[in-house]
Scaffold this motif. Structure first.
Motif, mmCIF file in Angstrom:
data_model
loop_
_atom_site.group_PDB
_atom_site.id
_atom_site.type_symbol
_atom_site.label_atom_id
_atom_site.label_comp_id
_atom_site.label_asym_id
_atom_site.label_seq_id
_atom_site.Cartn_x
_atom_site.Cartn_y
_atom_site.Cartn_z
ATOM 1 N N GLU A 1 40.492 -19.127 19.878
ATOM 2 C CA GLU A 1 41.221 -17.864 20.050
ATOM 3 C C GLU A 1 40.249 -16.690 19.992
ATOM 4 O O GLU A 1 39.192 -16.789 19.376
ATOM 5 C CB GLU A 1 42.244 -17.699 18.931
ATOM 6 C CG GLU A 1 43.521 -18.455 19.234
ATOM 7 C CD GLU A 1 44.513 -18.341 18.093
ATOM 8 O OE1 GLU A 1 44.625 -17.249 17.506
ATOM 9 O OE2 GLU A 1 45.156 -19.352 17.797
ATOM 10 N N TYR B 1 36.720 -18.826 4.818
ATOM 11 C CA TYR B 1 36.630 -19.983 5.715
ATOM 12 C C TYR B 1 36.989 -21.298 5.015
ATOM 13 O O TYR B 1 36.245 -22.269 5.047
ATOM 14 C CB TYR B 1 35.242 -20.044 6.380
ATOM 15 C CG TYR B 1 34.962 -18.826 7.204
ATOM 16 C CD1 TYR B 1 35.598 -18.621 8.418
ATOM 17 C CD2 TYR B 1 34.090 -17.849 6.747
ATOM 18 C CE1 TYR B 1 35.372 -17.478 9.178
ATOM 19 C CE2 TYR B 1 33.853 -16.694 7.499
ATOM 20 C CZ TYR B 1 34.495 -16.521 8.708
ATOM 21 O OH TYR B 1 34.272 -15.391 9.448
ATOM 22 N N PHE C 1 35.180 -20.005 18.134
ATOM 23 C CA PHE C 1 36.644 -20.018 18.003
ATOM 24 C C PHE C 1 37.272 -20.195 19.375
ATOM 25 O O PHE C 1 36.778 -19.648 20.364
ATOM 26 C CB PHE C 1 37.152 -18.685 17.447
ATOM 27 C CG PHE C 1 36.928 -18.485 15.973
ATOM 28 C CD1 PHE C 1 37.931 -18.780 15.067
ATOM 29 C CD2 PHE C 1 35.723 -17.982 15.510
ATOM 30 C CE1 PHE C 1 37.729 -18.574 13.710
ATOM 31 C CE2 PHE C 1 35.520 -17.776 14.150
ATOM 32 C CZ PHE C 1 36.521 -18.069 13.250
ATOM 33 N N HIS D 1 42.926 -26.914 17.705
ATOM 34 C CA HIS D 1 42.103 -26.025 16.880
ATOM 35 C C HIS D 1 42.894 -25.507 15.691
ATOM 36 O O HIS D 1 44.001 -24.995 15.864
ATOM 37 C CB HIS D 1 41.642 -24.820 17.702
ATOM 38 C CG HIS D 1 40.739 -25.189 18.840
ATOM 39 N ND1 HIS D 1 39.379 -25.113 18.752
ATOM 40 C CD2 HIS D 1 41.012 -25.654 20.087
ATOM 41 C CE1 HIS D 1 38.839 -25.503 19.902
ATOM 42 N NE2 HIS D 1 39.812 -25.832 20.721
ATOM 43 N N GLN E 1 42.300 -22.808 12.606
ATOM 44 C CA GLN E 1 41.310 -21.836 12.120
ATOM 45 C C GLN E 1 41.083 -21.971 10.623
ATOM 46 O O GLN E 1 42.046 -22.110 9.862
ATOM 47 C CB GLN E 1 41.797 -20.409 12.399
ATOM 48 C CG GLN E 1 41.571 -19.990 13.828
ATOM 49 C CD GLN E 1 41.703 -18.473 13.994
ATOM 50 O OE1 GLN E 1 41.541 -17.707 13.043
ATOM 51 N NE2 GLN E 1 41.995 -18.052 15.207
ATOM 52 N N SER F 1 32.216 -15.475 16.795
ATOM 53 C CA SER F 1 33.476 -15.637 17.542
ATOM 54 C C SER F 1 33.382 -16.695 18.639
ATOM 55 O O SER F 1 34.395 -17.253 19.050
ATOM 56 C CB SER F 1 33.917 -14.305 18.152
ATOM 57 O OG SER F 1 33.018 -13.929 19.170
ATOM 58 N N ASP G 1 38.071 -24.280 13.464
ATOM 59 C CA ASP G 1 37.310 -23.154 14.037
ATOM 60 C C ASP G 1 36.906 -22.190 12.936
ATOM 61 O O ASP G 1 37.734 -21.891 12.060
ATOM 62 C CB ASP G 1 38.176 -22.389 15.043
ATOM 63 C CG ASP G 1 38.353 -23.158 16.351
ATOM 64 O OD1 ASP G 1 37.800 -24.264 16.470
ATOM 65 O OD2 ASP G 1 39.044 -22.634 17.240
#
Ligand code: PMP
Ligand code: GLN
Length: 385
Positions: A356, A148, A354, A140, A142, A351, A121
């Motif tokens: 979360e 990133y 994602f 997932h 992150q 967002s 994500d």
């Protein structure tokens, strides 16, 4: 029309994709649309001329299920020349209705009930619904903000006996980052000795900047042997509306891929395939793309200078993230809507990619636009304070 029974949705958490939402909002408010990723300039006129030529000369019936051989052969040559991997055009390359279909097909061919699929994500929004429709479970991980990057320790920890697939995407949408050779070595290490299959979404393979080399999994034999590599002509030839792409994979994987492909679409647009086969004979048509978009990126960044937005230049793709921290603390979804309505520039809130709830205060702007479009957008963005 009234459907008489309640429907138990197979995708209860899925609404309309953000690309449609923001493009519609842009149209509604007459805003400059830097949201959904597509060029606002036309493709090389030589391409439609070729399509027309093949239509006029009677290439209007079904193509072979896997795609016309001439196109697959030239893709095999390209993959060998660029990444040093040899794929059999007959058995290991399939032409698809865009990368989206290829992704869906590869997931459907492999994923069963209860299989786990690791995604990173922010993840492109078509991955998870395809996994879920096949009974898979999306795991997932992150990417580590603000750059990133992938934390490979987290990946090792997330792998279980049920992990069946890892999906990577480089250059990466929406962040504009790229995976490094070191990342590919790590990916090799974590998958070694497992039966994990990789989908490598490489639709932006030719849109990479600052003299970096695209790290296709095709360069790494022990990754290539377990990977579906997916690309899209829409990105490469400024023709996203043609919805044509391809998948490259070792024979055993491609056999399964085609079992699904033949009943999902059977084949894709014949005259376009002939046109692309001809057009691809000149490698400069795709090799110059990185330079072309690097100029666009730099032009856009130059125009944004002096605004309140902060940025790290994209390393690839035609997207630039801009941080609006200095302008607002709002949720990015709210800010993106407000920016479209009040400032007249549409973007994509990051967002939404994602699982979360996160708010990094960043928006994604597509710079695959005419310079005059970028100039107009920048004037509006610079005025914000
Ligand atoms: N993967 C990524 C990362 C993308 O950005 C896109 C579309 N922009 C796709 C897949 C789908 O490509 P296509 O339009 O060829 O289906
Ligand atoms: N991939 C494009 C983007 O990221 C949009 C594709 C789509 O609209 N489905 O903007």
């Amino acid at each position: 029309m009234h459907y008489p029974k309640p429907i138990t949705s197979k995708l209860p958490n899925v609404g309309t994709t953000i690309f449609t939402v923001m493009s519609q909002l842009a149209t509604h408010h007459n805003a400059i649309n830097l949201s959904q990723g597509f060029p606002d300039f036309d493709c090389d006129p030589a391409l439609p001329a070729l399509v027309s030529k093949f239509m006029q000369s009677g290439h209007n019936q079904y193509a072979p299920m896997a795609g016309i051989l001439g196109l697959r052969e030239i893709l095999a040559e390209k993959t060998s020349a660029l990444y040093g991997a040899d794929y059999d055009a007959e058995q290991e390359i399939t032409i698809t209705a865009g990368a989206t279909q290829a992704i869906f097909t590869a997931i459907t061919a492999i994923i069963r009930e209860g299989d786990e699929v690791i995604v990173f994500d922010p993840a492109y929004d078509s991955y998870q619904p395809a996994i879920e429709l096949n009974g898979g479970i999306t795991i997932h991980i992150q990417l580590q903000a603000p750059d990133y990057t992938i934390d490979w320790t987290k990946v090792s920890q997330a792998i279980t006996p049920r992990t069946r697939m890892i999906i990577i995407n480089t250059p990466h949408n929406p962040t504009g980052t790229v995976l490094s050779a070191q990342d590919m070595i790590k990916l090799t290490e974590v998958t070694l000795g497992t039966d994990i299959v990789i989908i490598s979404d490489e639709v932006y393979e030719h849109i990479i900047f600052d003299d970096q080399a695209h790290q296709s999994v095709a360069r790494y034999p022990s990754l290539a042997e377990r990977s579906f590599i997916i690309s899209s002509f829409g990105k490469t030839f400024h023709a996203t509306g043609w919805k044509i792409g391809y998948c490259v994979a070792p024979k055993a994987l491609m056999v399964e891929f085609r079992k699904v492909h033949q009943f999902l679409v059977f084949c894709t647009n014949t005259p376009v395939q002939f046109a692309l086969a001809e057009y691809l004979k000149q490698p400069h048509h795709y090799l110059e793309l990185g330079h072309f978009y690097q100029q666009k990126r730099d032009y856009f960044i130059g125009l944004i200078k002096g605004s309140q937005f902060e940025l790290k230049p994209a390393a690839g793709t035609y997207f630039q993230l801009l941080s609006y921290k200095k302008l607002s603390q709002e949720k990015d979804t709210d800010y993106a809507i407000r920016l479209t309505k009040e400032c007249g520039v549409a973007s994509i809130p990051v967002s939404v990619f994602f699982q979360e709830a996160v708010n990094h205060h960043v928006l994604r702007f597509c710079f695959a636009k005419k310079n005059e479009t970028l100039e107009k957008a920048a004037v509006l963005l610079r005025n914000l304070n």
